[in-house]
Design a protein around this motif. Structure first.
Motif, short mmCIF file in Angstrom:
data_model
loop_
_atom_site.label_atom_id
_atom_site.label_comp_id
_atom_site.label_asym_id
_atom_site.label_seq_id
_atom_site.Cartn_x
_atom_site.Cartn_y
_atom_site.Cartn_z
N TYR A 33 -17.24 48.30 42.66
CA TYR A 33 -18.56 47.47 42.87
C TYR A 33 -19.82 48.25 42.73
O TYR A 33 -19.71 49.30 43.29
CB TYR A 33 -18.46 47.03 44.27
N LYS A 34 -20.73 47.90 41.93
CA LYS A 34 -22.13 48.58 41.88
C LYS A 34 -23.06 47.80 42.55
O LYS A 34 -23.63 46.82 42.14
CB LYS A 34 -22.35 48.73 40.42
N LEU A 35 -23.46 48.35 43.49
CA LEU A 35 -24.76 47.89 44.64
C LEU A 35 -26.05 47.95 44.04
O LEU A 35 -26.53 48.84 43.12
CB LEU A 35 -24.45 48.20 45.81
N ARG A 36 -27.04 47.29 44.71
CA ARG A 36 -28.50 47.34 44.29
C ARG A 36 -28.80 48.76 44.71
O ARG A 36 -28.78 49.02 45.98
CB ARG A 36 -29.31 46.25 44.84
N LYS A 37 -29.49 49.64 43.72
CA LYS A 37 -29.95 51.03 44.15
C LYS A 37 -31.22 50.86 44.81
O LYS A 37 -31.51 51.86 45.68
CB LYS A 37 -29.92 51.85 42.87
N ASP A 38 -31.78 50.03 44.88
CA ASP A 38 -33.09 49.68 45.62
C ASP A 38 -32.95 49.28 47.21
O ASP A 38 -33.84 49.41 48.06
CB ASP A 38 -34.20 48.60 45.13
N LYS A 39 -31.70 49.15 47.47
CA LYS A 39 -31.31 48.56 48.86
C LYS A 39 -30.32 49.63 49.63
O LYS A 39 -30.44 49.69 50.66
CB LYS A 39 -30.81 47.16 48.79
N PHE A 40 -29.13 50.06 48.73
CA PHE A 40 -28.00 50.69 49.37
C PHE A 40 -28.42 52.24 49.18
O PHE A 40 -28.18 52.59 48.11
CB PHE A 40 -26.80 50.17 49.19
N GLN A 41 -28.62 52.88 50.19
CA GLN A 41 -28.94 54.46 50.08
C GLN A 41 -28.34 55.28 50.98
O GLN A 41 -28.24 56.37 50.81
CB GLN A 41 -30.45 54.58 49.86
N TYR A 42 -27.61 54.58 52.03
CA TYR A 42 -27.06 55.43 52.93
C TYR A 42 -25.31 54.99 52.93
O TYR A 42 -25.04 53.98 52.80
CB TYR A 42 -27.21 54.91 54.51
N MET A 43 -24.55 56.32 52.71
CA MET A 43 -23.28 55.93 52.44
C MET A 43 -22.40 56.54 53.63
O MET A 43 -22.69 57.52 54.39
CB MET A 43 -22.72 56.97 51.07
N ALA A 44 -21.32 55.92 54.16
CA ALA A 44 -20.45 56.24 55.14
C ALA A 44 -18.82 56.40 54.74
O ALA A 44 -18.41 55.18 54.04
CB ALA A 44 -20.48 55.37 56.21
#
Length: 646
Positions: free
Chosen positions: A151-162
């Protein structure tokens, strides 16, 4: 996270399908089966809408012709050719996007049938996906190094990864890796961020392998959007369909923002892990279901990191619900078609104790029949693993029908256990193997030992990274081995002479470098390295055989040559592993790959009373910095004089 209950709605258009339960809306291209849109909480699409339809959410695989070497091949984004509604009611919708193979497709796609399924359930904040892969006996042989969901998410929205409680951070942008912003390092996956969009990332290394994770810990990972106050998570509720057992490492999420559900891969195992299906061999496997979970902050909470805690709670719910009772494919075994096994594992090491010791925390699993330890490289079938309790008791439930080996390994003890009989699991069976005993390899008392037998090199000396190549997440972190470029530190620490370890004086936590790698010379070439273990013997038992146990945590195009009291000027080593391994854990910050145990006879004539030196040479330099191995544990045993031992 719940809303008023709404029946699941399925809308079928000419080129796409929309599944909607009033909470989440998923759009899938028809008949291709690519997820083009995920809508939630009024946000039109959480996936990267700037990407083409086929490049947002998809299943893919890597395949090659049978007999092809290596772990690469043709990457195929699995594209359905037929669409079917499998189930449609108020409670649930399940849709199928399938593609059939025939001989006219030879060489263009992998010779398998693939049926990709998507499920949406009433009042569930997310959706499920699974697939059935099938190869018929008359079809061509082939290799399958990898399959996964992306899945490739919106780079302008998702910037924190866990990825874990202690492995989460704000991430760079994909733009930071390309052009003048990023400089590729020793391999394309690792990029030094030289002119990132956001200054805080300047000088950091981005590498997706720094976020890999062992299967046993890889149940939930994903992304948080701070400005949307929502999370997008991959939840993998079972390991049964993943290859290589609990310790196999897989990719998780990485810069993109990309979120993966890995099913099979050759990472940290190399070519030996590649699934190979022969001509005339029938094979079928169900991968998944996995759950794509969405969540948002309730009004009373302002901390976005609570989304991670909620995702972990949801993961526990999914794990407890396994095997799911809702997939419609008859190939997915429901709980009434499964069986269970239980027992107790004990360890007997007569040199240490006459007592049977409980196998505290042993890893115990069922895997398809094979040689002892072969489960590490197995990817065709299903595996079912658990951890024993402190007293060695274990239970494995919900095992698919079939024949299996019962395997185990125990931290603190070398080698692999395998139960002498095959285990035949039938629907509803409950097998009790009662007390079973593992006798780890042992010929005599320990003269000396280095390390902890835990199949990892993590206890050894892991240097600080080069300040030019830092991932800030891993500064002061227990996983300090995940920093880029640590292999280069060996040459800096040992520019001329190799490592010398003196038993009784040296400390393996400080003096035993975590990886036995090559040395880089000033002209850019690499040379083999020879480590020495120095030890004293007050007495040598004449006309007898000592035993050297060398447990390797990984090997990558390496050859370990062993000499006792003879340096390299001697004609030959008295033991060599030959060329072994494609684990690549040195480059990929893995601290272990495939476990290997070597039991080497040391004739007493090779030993002297007083000072002895064991020479360990890693002799291959063909790939440069990444030829090498990691030790798990080394032990020298003296001959046993107790006639009752054998």
């Amino acid at each position: 996270m719940m809303s008023d209950q709404v029946a699941v709605q399925l809308s079928i258009q000419e080129s796409h399908v929309v599944i909607d339960n009033g909470i989440v809306q998923v759009t899938i291209s028809k008949p291709d089966g690519f997820v083009t849109g995920v809508s939630y909480q009024g946000v039109d699409n959480l996936l990267e809408s700037h990407n083409e339809d086929f490049n947002r959410g998809y299943w893919d695989l890597v395949w090659s012709d049978y007999g092809s070497p290596g772990t690469t091949g043709k990457t195929e984004r699995i594209k359905g050719t037929s669409f079917e509604v499998v189930v449609e009611n108020e409670e649930l919708a399940e849709v199928s996007f399938a593609r059939k193979w025939d001989s006219s497709l030879q060489d263009s796609i992998a010779p398998i049938n693939v049926d990709k399924r998507f499920i949406m359930r009433k009042n569930v904040t997310g959706f499920y996906s699974y697939a059935i892969f099938e190869h018929l006996g008359e079809w061509p042989a082939f290799n399958l190094p990898q399959t996964r969901i992306v899945y490739k998410l919106r780079k302008d929205k998702f910037q924190y990864m866990a990825v874990a409680d202690n492995r989460q951070r704000k991430m760079p942008l994909p733009d930071d890796r390309v052009g003048r912003r990023g400089r590729p390092l020793a391999y394309p996956e690792a990029v030094l961020l030289v002119h990132p969009v956001e200054e805080e990332f300047k000088g950091e290394v981005d590498d997706k392998y720094e976020y890999s994770c062992e299967n046993k810990d890889l149940k939930v990972h994903g992304w948080i959007s701070h400005n949307l106050n929502m999370g997008f998570w991959q939840i993998i509720p079972s390991n049964e369909f993943r290859s290589g057992g609990l310790s196999k490492q897989n990719l998780t999420s990485h810069v993109g923002p990309i979120s993966l559900a890995m099913f099979t891969s050759a990472h940290y195992g190399g070519e030996d892990m590649v699934m190979k299906v022969k001509a005339g061999e029938s094979w079928k496997k169900v991968f998944g279901p996995v759950f794509t979970y969405l969540n948002c902050l309730p009004e009373q909470t302002s901390d976005p990191l609570s989304l991670w805690q909620d995702a972990k709670n949801q993961m526990l719910i999914e794990v407890q619900s396994w095997p799911y009772d809702f997939p419609a494919s008859e190939d997915f075994a429901l709980s009434d078609k499964r069986g269970s096994i239980s027992g107790r594992l004990l360890v007997r090491d007569k040199i240490l104790s006459d007592e049977l010791l409980p196998a505290n925390g042993a890893f115990i699993g069922l895997a398809p029949p094979g040689e002892v330890g072969s489960w590490q490289l197995e990817s065709k079938g299903y595996q079912f693993w658990t951890e024993a309790d402190a007293d060695g008791y274990f239970a494995i439930n919900n095992i698919r029908k079939g024949e299996y080996n019962l395997n185990a390994y125990v931290t603190g003890w070398i080698g692999d256990y395998q139960y002498e009989q095959l285990i035949n699991i039938t629907a509803g069976c409950d097998i009790d193997v009662s007390s079973i005993v593992y006798e780890p390899p042992r010929d005599g008392p320990t003269v000396w030992e280095i390390g902890i037998p835990d199949r990892s090199a993590a206890e050894f000396f892991v240097p600080d990274p080069n300040p030019k190549y830092i991932n800030k997440l891993y500064i002061g972190h227990p996983d300090r081995f995940r920093q880029y470029g640590l292999w280069e530190r060996y040459t800096e620490l040992y520019p001329k002479e190799d490592l010398v370890f003196t038993i009784g004086v040296s400390d393996y936590k400080k003096d035993w470098f975590f990886a036995h790698v090559t040395r880089k010379l000033e002209d850019g070439t690499y040379q083999k390295t020879t480590w020495q273990i120095k030890f004293k013997l007050e007495k040598v038992q004449q006309s007898s055989t000592y035993k050297l146990r060398i447990a390797l945590a990984m090997a990558n195009v390496a050859e370990l040559q062993v000499r006792m009291n003879e340096d390299e000027s001697e004609k030959s080593s008295y033991f060599t592993t030959g060329v072994i391994g494609h684990d690549n854990a040195i480059a990929r910050h893995g601290i272990h790959g495939t476990y290997r145990l070597y039991n080497v006879d040391v004739p007493s004539e090779k030993l002297v009373e007083g000072d002895n030196t064991l020479f360990l040479t890693q002799a291959i330099t063909t790939t440069g910095a990444f030829n090498g191995l990691m030790y798990d544990y080394i032990r020298l045993e003296e001959p046993c004089v107790d006639s009752n031992f054998h």
